[in-house]
Design an enzyme around this catalytic site. Structure first.
Site, mmCIF file in Angstrom:
data_model
loop_
_atom_site.group_PDB
_atom_site.id
_atom_site.type_symbol
_atom_site.label_atom_id
_atom_site.label_comp_id
_atom_site.label_asym_id
_atom_site.label_seq_id
_atom_site.Cartn_x
_atom_site.Cartn_y
_atom_site.Cartn_z
ATOM 1 N N LEU A 51 0.729 -1.173 0.087
ATOM 2 C CA LEU A 51 -0.014 -0.078 0.030
ATOM 3 C C LEU A 51 0.761 1.392 0.076
ATOM 4 O O LEU A 51 0.318 2.197 -0.468
ATOM 5 C CB LEU A 51 -0.779 -0.116 1.398
ATOM 6 C CG LEU A 51 -2.113 -0.806 1.287
ATOM 7 C CD1 LEU A 51 -2.790 -0.958 2.497
ATOM 8 C CD2 LEU A 51 -3.028 -0.933 0.123
ATOM 9 N N GLY A 52 1.918 1.145 0.617
ATOM 10 C CA GLY A 52 2.812 2.348 0.678
ATOM 11 C C GLY A 52 3.952 2.205 1.725
ATOM 12 O O GLY A 52 3.894 1.017 2.378
ATOM 13 N N SER A 53 4.916 3.031 1.491
ATOM 14 C CA SER A 53 5.894 3.280 2.547
ATOM 15 C C SER A 53 5.834 4.455 3.360
ATOM 16 O O SER A 53 5.342 5.414 2.719
ATOM 17 C CB SER A 53 7.434 3.250 2.092
ATOM 18 O OG SER A 53 7.323 1.968 1.219
ATOM 19 N N SER A 55 6.911 6.758 7.240
ATOM 20 C CA SER A 55 8.438 6.965 7.891
ATOM 21 C C SER A 55 8.886 6.062 8.834
ATOM 22 O O SER A 55 10.060 5.802 9.130
ATOM 23 C CB SER A 55 8.007 8.283 8.900
ATOM 24 O OG SER A 55 6.757 8.117 9.181
ATOM 25 N N PHE A 56 7.925 4.984 9.139
ATOM 26 C CA PHE A 56 8.664 4.004 10.103
ATOM 27 C C PHE A 56 8.621 2.487 9.468
ATOM 28 O O PHE A 56 9.002 1.477 9.968
ATOM 29 C CB PHE A 56 7.672 3.690 11.194
ATOM 30 C CG PHE A 56 7.735 4.826 12.282
ATOM 31 C CD1 PHE A 56 8.960 5.253 12.676
ATOM 32 C CD2 PHE A 56 6.689 5.697 12.520
ATOM 33 C CE1 PHE A 56 9.207 6.300 13.562
ATOM 34 C CE2 PHE A 56 6.889 6.832 13.192
ATOM 35 C CZ PHE A 56 7.910 6.971 13.679
ATOM 36 N N GLY A 57 8.347 2.460 7.981
ATOM 37 C CA GLY A 57 8.280 1.081 7.412
ATOM 38 C C GLY A 57 7.298 0.858 6.273
ATOM 39 O O GLY A 57 7.058 1.977 5.772
ATOM 40 N N THR A 58 7.092 -0.272 5.837
ATOM 41 C CA THR A 58 6.488 -0.547 4.720
ATOM 42 C C THR A 58 4.854 -1.164 5.082
ATOM 43 O O THR A 58 4.547 -1.894 6.279
ATOM 44 C CB THR A 58 7.000 -1.590 3.810
ATOM 45 O OG1 THR A 58 8.278 -1.022 3.763
ATOM 46 C CG2 THR A 58 6.600 -1.651 2.525
ATOM 47 N N VAL A 59 3.822 -0.717 4.498
ATOM 48 C CA VAL A 59 2.612 -1.261 4.767
ATOM 49 C C VAL A 59 1.980 -1.891 3.626
ATOM 50 O O VAL A 59 2.250 -1.759 2.295
ATOM 51 C CB VAL A 59 1.713 0.158 4.786
ATOM 52 C CG1 VAL A 59 0.230 -0.311 4.947
ATOM 53 C CG2 VAL A 59 2.188 0.983 5.998
ATOM 54 N N ASP A 174 0.803 11.739 17.130
ATOM 55 C CA ASP A 174 1.257 12.175 15.741
ATOM 56 C C ASP A 174 -0.035 12.222 15.014
ATOM 57 O O ASP A 174 -0.099 11.399 13.983
ATOM 58 C CB ASP A 174 2.293 10.854 15.193
ATOM 59 C CG ASP A 174 2.794 11.339 13.884
ATOM 60 O OD1 ASP A 174 3.163 12.246 13.477
ATOM 61 O OD2 ASP A 174 3.477 10.210 13.029
HETATM 62 P P1 ADP Z 1 3.144 7.637 7.122
HETATM 63 O O1 ADP Z 1 4.439 7.460 7.783
HETATM 64 O O2 ADP Z 1 3.331 8.370 6.204
HETATM 65 O O3 ADP Z 1 2.097 7.771 8.156
HETATM 66 P P2 ADP Z 1 2.225 4.704 6.974
HETATM 67 O O4 ADP Z 1 3.416 3.893 6.939
HETATM 68 O O5 ADP Z 1 1.430 5.120 7.992
HETATM 69 O O6 ADP Z 1 2.821 6.267 6.337
HETATM 70 O O7 ADP Z 1 1.362 4.413 5.672
HETATM 71 C C1 ADP Z 1 2.052 4.339 4.339
HETATM 72 C C2 ADP Z 1 0.743 4.087 3.306
HETATM 73 O O8 ADP Z 1 -0.048 2.833 3.723
HETATM 74 C C3 ADP Z 1 -0.015 5.391 3.377
HETATM 75 O O9 ADP Z 1 -0.076 5.566 1.947
HETATM 76 C C4 ADP Z 1 -0.932 5.097 3.825
HETATM 77 O O10 ADP Z 1 -2.316 5.685 3.374
HETATM 78 C C5 ADP Z 1 -1.320 3.622 3.846
HETATM 79 N N1 ADP Z 1 -2.037 2.957 4.747
HETATM 80 C C6 ADP Z 1 -1.415 2.786 6.169
HETATM 81 N N2 ADP Z 1 -2.212 2.244 7.097
HETATM 82 C C7 ADP Z 1 -3.538 1.889 6.128
HETATM 83 C C8 ADP Z 1 -4.945 1.243 6.557
HETATM 84 N N3 ADP Z 1 -5.000 0.944 8.036
HETATM 85 N N4 ADP Z 1 -5.718 1.143 5.592
HETATM 86 C C9 ADP Z 1 -5.249 1.582 4.445
HETATM 87 N N5 ADP Z 1 -4.193 2.161 3.976
HETATM 88 C C10 ADP Z 1 -3.214 2.455 4.739
#
Ligand code: ADP
Ligand code: MG
Length: 456
Positions: A51-53, A55-59, A174
């Site tokens: 879904l994305g990365s 500041s603390f890791g990958t999602v 945060d």
């Molecule tokens: P950040 O450090 O920017 O808060 P995250 O690591 O929390 O980034 O999230 C990375 C990406 O994953 C973002 O695009 C966020 O929208 C998506 N994401 C994180 N948690 C969820 C979730 N529970 N459901 C859907 N998308 C998520």
């Protein structure tokens, strides 16, 4: 002011260094989960997509093979913690357990946490609407704005979530639009305590590695973080929902920080109700103690009226079709609101009586922790005074030496005639100041202890 810049600059550097280290660890960390897309993670999760990365890791979006039908989609957050020592790992797991107890419709559900090959993994609820920041950008690009009713509805949802966590003595730390998620057009506060799990003792530095836009003046000045700092961030989110821009914007990190610490309080455009603007401004009071708490805001006539209106609307929808998931959630919110209002009146009398022995023990522990935090705060203040006195003595001594030398050479004015703010070039303030910081650092990281500024 000079020392404030100095503090920000050194912290910035530290923050940047930490961020760099995190990034380096992430490269290694992300290999673990993504390298085995076919296999089961923790014997139950299958990786579906990244879904994305953050500041603390990958999602990642995952499918939970052990979940009930229709509830399989979840989010796996892989956090690069590097080499946590066993104590820290236990601490992180304990905090994760605490977070898993949070159960509220406006908070992203925290399902589980585990350590997988050096990575701390967290499983949370999946929010298909992505984050509020994405939504705001989407509206901005399309030249649209959110209707006022939508803004107040979302704001109330956030207030309910924030109140729920503050009641349990949990700080978010945060709150930002990137950490608010959308599910069936309901807002949910996410990334709960994830930063808390990770910041450990280098709180300020880690926070500064992120965005400063939502940070309160006291958090930026390292004067402690409490529930009112979350309230400040919530006001910044309210402003952003109304104006689609940051409440405190600037071209550089430092200009944003200066606006937060010294700038005037922003207002909402006149198209928004006066009452909403007044609430936002009160939440942005530079003095944390003057900001209202979430429950105080929920009880304000303007918000209370919207809340009643919302409850009617939710129940109408619920009556129309009880089967849809979002309506179930709406019903849950009504329930939470009703429970909350009812609880307010009952609380004082019966709270302790109703508690199980375990809860009472927890309350006693919280009280004991409070007492300890109070003692530590007092100790830190004493140390601060002591160091301050020593610093002044040193400054006086050094100053006399300097002026004595200068008198010989330039026939300079007597020390008493000089303004108090006269710089003292040869005094090594850095070492004196770090001793104050060391004292505080030695005392550890305590939420409730608000330390005096070490450099202001
Ligand atoms: P950040 O450090 O920017 O808060 P995250 O690591 O929390 O980034 O999230 C990375 C990406 O994953 C973002 O695009 C966020 O929208 C998506 N994401 C994180 N948690 C969820 C979730 N529970 N459901 C859907 N998308 C998520
Ligand atoms: Mg996030």
């Amino acid at each position: 002011m000079f020392s404030f810049y100095k503090q920000i600059n050194s912290s910035l550097l530290l923050g940047a260094m930490l961020k760099f280290q995190e990034a380096a660890k992430c490269v290694r960390g992300s290999v673990t989960v993504s390298s085995c897309p076919e296999s089961l993670i923790a014997r139950r999760y299958v990786l579906l997509q990244k879904l994305g990365s953050g500041s603390f890791g990958t999602v990642y979006l995952v499918s939970d093979k052990k979940a009930k039908q229709g509830e399989e989609l979840k989010v796996l957050k892989e956090i690069c913690v590097g080499e946590l020592n066993p104590n820290e790992t236990v601490q992180a797991s304990l905090e994760a357990q605490l977070l898993s107890k949070l159960d509220h419709p406006t908070i992203v559900k925290f399902h589980a946490s585990f350590v997988e090959q050096d990575n701390f993994c967290i499983i949370t609820e999946y929010c298909e609407g992505r984050d509020l920041d994405c939504k705001i950008q989407e509206y901005k690009e399309a030249g649209k704005t959110f209707p006022e009713t939508q803004v107040t509805e979302w704001f109330i949802q956030l207030l309910l979530g924030v109140d729920y966590m503050h009641e349990r003595r949990i700080l978010h730390r945060d709150l930002k639009s990137k950490n608010i998620f959308l599910k069936n057009n309901l807002l949910k506060i996410g990334d709960f305590g994830v930063s808390r799990l990770l910041v450990g003792s280098c709180d300020l530095a880690t926070t500064l590695a992120g965005t400063p836009h939502y940070m309160s003046p006291e958090a930026l000045k390292h004067q402690g973080y409490d529930t009112k700092s979350d309230i400040w961030s919530l006001a910044c989110i309210l402003y952003e929902m109304c104006c689609l821009n940051h409440a405190f914007a600037g071209s550089s990190f430092l200009s944003v920080v200066l606006k937060i610490v010294e700038g005037s309080t922003p207002s909402l455009p006149a198209t928004y109700p006066r009452e909403l603007n007044a609430i936002m401004e009160s939440m942005l009071n530079k003095s944390p103690s003057l900001r209202p708490s979430a429950i105080e805001i929920l009880k304000l006539p303007y918000i209370d009226a919207q809340l009643q209106h919302l409850m009617c609307r939710y129940s109408e929808i619920t009556l129309e079709d009880k089967n849809l998931n979002c309506q179930k959630e709406a019903a849950y919110i009504i329930n939470a609101v009703q429970r909350k209002l009812h609880l307010q009146t009952l609380r004082a009398l019966s709270e302790v009586q109703k508690m199980t022995p375990r809860e009472r023990m927890r309350l006693r522990k919280v009280q004991a922790a409070d007492e300890e935090a109070g003692k530590l705060k007092k100790l830190a203040e004493e140390k601060y005074e002591e160091n301050n006195k020593r610093m002044q003595e040193l400054r006086r001594g050094n100053f006399q030496q300097l002026t004595a030398g200068a008198l010989h050479e330039f026939d300079a004015p007597a020390a008493e005639d000089l303004p108090a703010s006269q710089p003292i070039p040869s005094l090594d303030l850095g070492t004196r100041e770090s001793s104050v910081e060391d004292t505080i650092a030695d005392l550890g990281d305590h939420d409730t202890a608000t330390f005096k500024p070490s450099l202001m």
